[in-house]
Design a protein around this motif. Structure first.
Motif, PDB file in Angstrom:
ATOM      1  N   THR A 332      26.578   6.193 -27.224  1.00 49.98           N
ATOM      2  CA  THR A 332      25.860   5.311 -28.141  1.00 49.98           C
ATOM      3  C   THR A 332      26.023   3.854 -27.703  1.00 49.98           C
ATOM      4  OG1 THR A 332      27.758   4.978 -29.593  1.00 49.98           O
ATOM      5  CG2 THR A 332      26.348   6.917 -30.026  1.00 49.98           C
ATOM      6  N   PRO A 333      25.177   2.956 -28.199  1.00 48.24           N
ATOM      7  CA  PRO A 333      25.360   1.527 -27.894  1.00 48.24           C
ATOM      8  C   PRO A 333      26.731   1.019 -28.320  1.00 48.24           C
ATOM      9  CG  PRO A 333      23.182   1.911 -28.815  1.00 48.24           C
ATOM     10  CD  PRO A 333      23.926   3.190 -28.946  1.00 48.24           C
ATOM     11  N   GLN A 334      27.229   1.500 -29.461  1.00 49.37           N
ATOM     12  CA  GLN A 334      28.560   1.092 -29.922  1.00 49.37           C
ATOM     13  C   GLN A 334      29.636   1.560 -28.942  1.00 49.37           C
ATOM     14  OE1 GLN A 334      26.236   2.502 -31.799  1.00 49.37           O
ATOM     15  NE2 GLN A 334      25.807   0.959 -33.409  1.00 49.37           N
ATOM     16  N   VAL A 390      39.819  -3.651 -35.109  1.00 52.04           N
ATOM     17  CA  VAL A 390      39.039  -4.884 -35.261  1.00 52.04           C
ATOM     18  C   VAL A 390      37.669  -4.697 -34.628  1.00 52.04           C
ATOM     19  CG1 VAL A 390      38.872  -7.310 -34.569  1.00 52.04           C
ATOM     20  CG2 VAL A 390      41.061  -6.370 -35.369  1.00 52.04           C
ATOM     21  N   PHE A 391      37.648  -4.122 -33.440  1.00 46.78           N
ATOM     22  CA  PHE A 391      36.363  -3.865 -32.760  1.00 46.78           C
ATOM     23  C   PHE A 391      35.483  -2.975 -33.618  1.00 46.78           C
ATOM     24  CE2 PHE A 391      33.809  -0.833 -30.401  1.00 46.78           C
ATOM     25  CZ  PHE A 391      32.964  -1.673 -29.689  1.00 46.78           C
ATOM     26  N   SER A 392      36.072  -1.942 -34.231  1.00 46.47           N
ATOM     27  CA  SER A 392      35.308  -1.007 -35.054  1.00 46.47           C
ATOM     28  C   SER A 392      34.647  -1.732 -36.221  1.00 46.47           C
ATOM     29  CB  SER A 392      36.236   0.104 -35.566  1.00 46.47           C
ATOM     30  OG  SER A 392      35.511   1.035 -36.333  1.00 46.47           O
ATOM     31  N   CYS A 393      35.345  -2.709 -36.798  1.00 41.87           N
ATOM     32  CA  CYS A 393      34.751  -3.484 -37.893  1.00 41.87           C
ATOM     33  C   CYS A 393      33.480  -4.192 -37.434  1.00 41.87           C
ATOM     34  CB  CYS A 393      35.758  -4.511 -38.414  1.00 41.87           C
ATOM     35  SG  CYS A 393      37.184  -3.796 -39.257  1.00 41.87           S
ATOM     36  N   PHE A 394      33.560  -4.770 -36.265  1.00 45.00           N
ATOM     37  CA  PHE A 394      32.400  -5.484 -35.717  1.00 45.00           C
ATOM     38  C   PHE A 394      31.297  -4.506 -35.287  1.00 45.00           C
ATOM     39  CE2 PHE A 394      35.502  -8.883 -35.403  1.00 45.00           C
ATOM     40  CZ  PHE A 394      34.743 -10.019 -35.642  1.00 45.00           C
ATOM     41  N   ALA A 395      31.672  -3.406 -34.609  1.00 45.01           N
ATOM     42  CA  ALA A 395      30.686  -2.471 -34.074  1.00 45.01           C
ATOM     43  C   ALA A 395      29.907  -1.774 -35.178  1.00 45.01           C
ATOM     44  CB  ALA A 395      31.386  -1.443 -33.195  1.00 45.01           C
ATOM     45  N   ASN A 396      30.522  -1.611 -36.356  1.00 46.00           N
ATOM     46  CA  ASN A 396      29.849  -0.925 -37.455  1.00 46.00           C
ATOM     47  C   ASN A 396      29.233  -1.888 -38.459  1.00 46.00           C
ATOM     48  OD1 ASN A 396      30.431   1.877 -36.730  1.00 46.00           O
ATOM     49  ND2 ASN A 396      32.579   1.346 -37.112  1.00 46.00           N
ATOM     50  N   SER A 397      29.165  -3.148 -38.097  1.00 43.35           N
ATOM     51  CA  SER A 397      28.604  -4.160 -39.001  1.00 43.35           C
ATOM     52  C   SER A 397      27.080  -4.118 -38.992  1.00 43.35           C
ATOM     53  CB  SER A 397      29.075  -5.549 -38.591  1.00 43.35           C
ATOM     54  OG  SER A 397      28.502  -5.897 -37.330  1.00 43.35           O
ATOM     55  N   PRO A 398      26.441  -4.546 -40.094  1.00 43.67           N
ATOM     56  CA  PRO A 398      24.971  -4.634 -40.115  1.00 43.67           C
ATOM     57  C   PRO A 398      24.437  -5.573 -39.030  1.00 43.67           C
ATOM     58  CG  PRO A 398      25.872  -4.815 -42.333  1.00 43.67           C
ATOM     59  CD  PRO A 398      27.042  -4.905 -41.386  1.00 43.67           C
ATOM     60  N   GLU A 399      25.182  -6.634 -38.732  1.00 42.70           N
ATOM     61  CA  GLU A 399      24.742  -7.580 -37.716  1.00 42.70           C
ATOM     62  C   GLU A 399      24.590  -6.912 -36.355  1.00 42.70           C
ATOM     63  OE1 GLU A 399      27.121  -8.073 -39.851  1.00 42.70           O
ATOM     64  OE2 GLU A 399      27.101 -10.126 -40.664  1.00 42.70           O
ATOM     65  N   PHE A 400      25.589  -6.104 -35.969  1.00 40.77           N
ATOM     66  CA  PHE A 400      25.504  -5.450 -34.661  1.00 40.77           C
ATOM     67  C   PHE A 400      24.405  -4.391 -34.667  1.00 40.77           C
ATOM     68  CE2 PHE A 400      27.015  -2.496 -31.259  1.00 40.77           C
ATOM     69  CZ  PHE A 400      26.831  -3.396 -30.210  1.00 40.77           C
ATOM     70  N   SER A 401      24.206  -3.733 -35.800  1.00 43.04           N
ATOM     71  CA  SER A 401      23.127  -2.747 -35.894  1.00 43.04           C
ATOM     72  C   SER A 401      21.772  -3.417 -35.666  1.00 43.04           C
ATOM     73  CB  SER A 401      23.151  -2.064 -37.265  1.00 43.04           C
ATOM     74  OG  SER A 401      24.336  -1.295 -37.410  1.00 43.04           O
ATOM     75  N   ARG A 402      21.613  -4.639 -36.204  1.00 41.94           N
ATOM     76  CA  ARG A 402      20.351  -5.364 -35.992  1.00 41.94           C
ATOM     77  C   ARG A 402      20.188  -5.756 -34.527  1.00 41.94           C
ATOM     78  NH1 ARG A 402      21.475  -7.410 -41.266  1.00 41.94           N
ATOM     79  NH2 ARG A 402      22.652  -9.174 -40.420  1.00 41.94           N
ATOM     80  N   ILE A 403      21.288  -6.127 -33.877  1.00 42.81           N
ATOM     81  CA  ILE A 403      21.224  -6.473 -32.441  1.00 42.81           C
ATOM     82  C   ILE A 403      20.803  -5.268 -31.635  1.00 42.81           C
ATOM     83  CG2 ILE A 403      22.630  -7.075 -30.417  1.00 42.81           C
ATOM     84  CD1 ILE A 403      24.296  -8.866 -32.305  1.00 42.81           C
ATOM     85  N   VAL A 404      21.425  -4.118 -31.912  1.00 43.89           N
ATOM     86  CA  VAL A 404      21.098  -2.884 -31.199  1.00 43.89           C
ATOM     87  C   VAL A 404      19.618  -2.531 -31.402  1.00 43.89           C
ATOM     88  CG1 VAL A 404      21.487  -0.388 -31.161  1.00 43.89           C
ATOM     89  CG2 VAL A 404      23.431  -1.959 -31.256  1.00 43.89           C
ATOM     90  N   ALA A 405      19.133  -2.652 -32.624  1.00 45.11           N
ATOM     91  CA  ALA A 405      17.736  -2.308 -32.932  1.00 45.11           C
ATOM     92  C   ALA A 405      16.762  -3.247 -32.219  1.00 45.11           C
ATOM     93  CB  ALA A 405      17.498  -2.351 -34.434  1.00 45.11           C
ATOM     94  N   SER A 406      17.168  -4.508 -32.052  1.00 46.10           N
ATOM     95  CA  SER A 406      16.275  -5.478 -31.395  1.00 46.10           C
ATOM     96  C   SER A 406      16.030  -5.135 -29.941  1.00 46.10           C
ATOM     97  CB  SER A 406      16.854  -6.894 -31.514  1.00 46.10           C
ATOM     98  OG  SER A 406      17.999  -7.046 -30.686  1.00 46.10           O
TER      99      SER A 406
END
Length: 409
Positions: A332-334, A390-406
């Protein structure tokens, strides 16, 4: 001219000369007298035999011409001063040993002033159906009138070859690439190689530019992206780029795709199509082979990780590797982001908790973390939270999901 050929031509002239009539006159527009000038080698024998004589000028012995052009033909005209004397220029298709039909002719009279002059004619070979590339023979016959009528006083001839004008254009296209892309003139062998390949359809315009751009001579110049683009604009569009155009392509090149991806955009353009038409060559295209070029959006995602986590550019091999994994969905991207953050290269940076947090904000949330946010994560890690969590908090954030979708993931 050899004696055997003289008598062969003389016989042809005698038999055909009076039969051609209207057909000869119909061809005159293709051979036009454009100048008469002083001759360097006047034949003094013209005064002795009393008849005008036309011979082929020595400059034509090295004549190299193409069809679809105006070919300059030069003759030495020695006049005895009798304007009833005349001469006829016939151009045959074929060699001197295998004359075919007459394709062009011109009849003219000698001057009424004794002496020698150089006559220059233009041979219009722009009708390609009438003048295909190949062997031709120029025969010039001098006539005089006696009490028995029209008679031949002299015959001269020269075999020439018309090259295909497209070969000239193909060589010019290749010479252009050497000059603009490599910054040097081409050798005769180099021009012959590319000219023949273009002429015979073994390569297209796009293939040619691809060969130059990806050849070791250009690659070893180590051009910057801006310099690379400037070369493409000059070679392919025949102009300099505007600032906005440079910025557009530079931004694309920052996305992790190869230079061939950019090259394809140029050679597929209407501008390049017009340039190829000008040189009479097939436009062609560039086939993209690297997976990063086939999936430029995903390449942009991977390239972003290189820049924001490892803080460097990749030569393409790494991007191709990760893009292939993401396309095949084996990770996955994460998970790919995790592999970057916990790679030996990143770990060996030995970053403190604050710097680690800052990179997480930039890479996973696309912004700088505020001081209070950085302090928050510092406290958590001092309290025992691992960097994995800490990484998991960032990787599962809505912000990173929006980056991945972009990036279409």
């Amino acid at each position: 001219m050899n004696r055997k050929f003289f008598w062969k031509i003389l016989l042809l002239v005698t038999v055909m000369g009076f039969m051609m009539g209207m057909s000869v006159c119909a061809e005159e527009e293709d051979l036009t007298l454009v100048s008469v000038s002083g001759a360097d080698n006047v034949d003094e024998l013209v005064m002795a035999n009393g008849h005008g004589r036309v011979s082929i000028d020595g400059s034509m012995l090295s004549l190299w011409a193409t069809n679809n052009s105006l070919v300059e033909l030069n003759f030495i005209v020695n006049s005895f001063g009798d304007p009833t004397d005349s001469f006829e220029i016939l151009i045959y298709r074929g060699t001197q040993d295998a004359l075919q039909e007459v394709v062009c002719s011109k009849v003219d009279n000698f001057s009424d002033t004794p002496g020698g002059e150089k006559y220059t004619y233009q041979w219009n070979t722009k009708d390609l159906n009438r003048y295909p590339a190949g062997d031709y023979t120029i025969v010039v016959t001098s006539y005089y009138y006696s009490d028995k009528g029209k008679a031949v006083s002299d015959v001269d001839s020269l075999g020439i070859q018309l090259g295909d004008y497209r070969m000239v254009l193909d060589r010019a296209f290749a010479a252009r690439m050497y000059s603009i892309v490599l910054g040097r003139p081409a050798s005769e062998n180099e021009l012959t190689y590319w000219g023949e390949n273009l002429f015979n359809g073994r390569v297209t315009g796009a293939d040619t530019i691809y060969g130059f751009i990806n050849g070791p001579e250009f690659v070893n110049k180590h051009t910057s992206n801006k310099e690379y683009l400037q070369v493409l604009y000059r070679a392919i569009f025949d102009r300099e780029p505007g600032n906005s155009e440079l910025e557009y392509w530079l931004q694309i090149m920052e996305g992790g795709i190869s230079r061939n991806y950019v090259l394809k955009g140029f050679v597929d353009s209407a501008e390049f199509g017009r340039l190829c038409a000008e040189y009479g060559i097939v436009q062609g295209t560039v086939a993209l082979k690297e997976v990063r070029d086939l999936y430029p959006q995903i390449a942009g995602f991977v390239n972003r990780l290189y820049k924001l986590t490892l803080e460097r550019n990749d030569d393409g091999s790494g991007i191709n590797y990760w893009v292939d994994i993401l396309v095949k969905k084996t990770r996955t991207p994460q998970a790919v982001a995790h592999d970057f953050v916990f790679s030996p290269e990143f770990v060996n940076k030995n970053l403190g908790d604050a710097d680690f947090s800052r990179i997480m904000y930039r890479a996973m949330m696309d912004r700088d973390g505020a001081d209070v946010e950085i302090s928050y994560y510092q406290e958590l890690m001092r309290g025992g939270m691992t960097r994995e969590k800490v990484f998991s908090c960032f990787a599962n954030s809505p912000e990173f999901s929006r980056i991945v979708a972009s990036y279409g993931l």
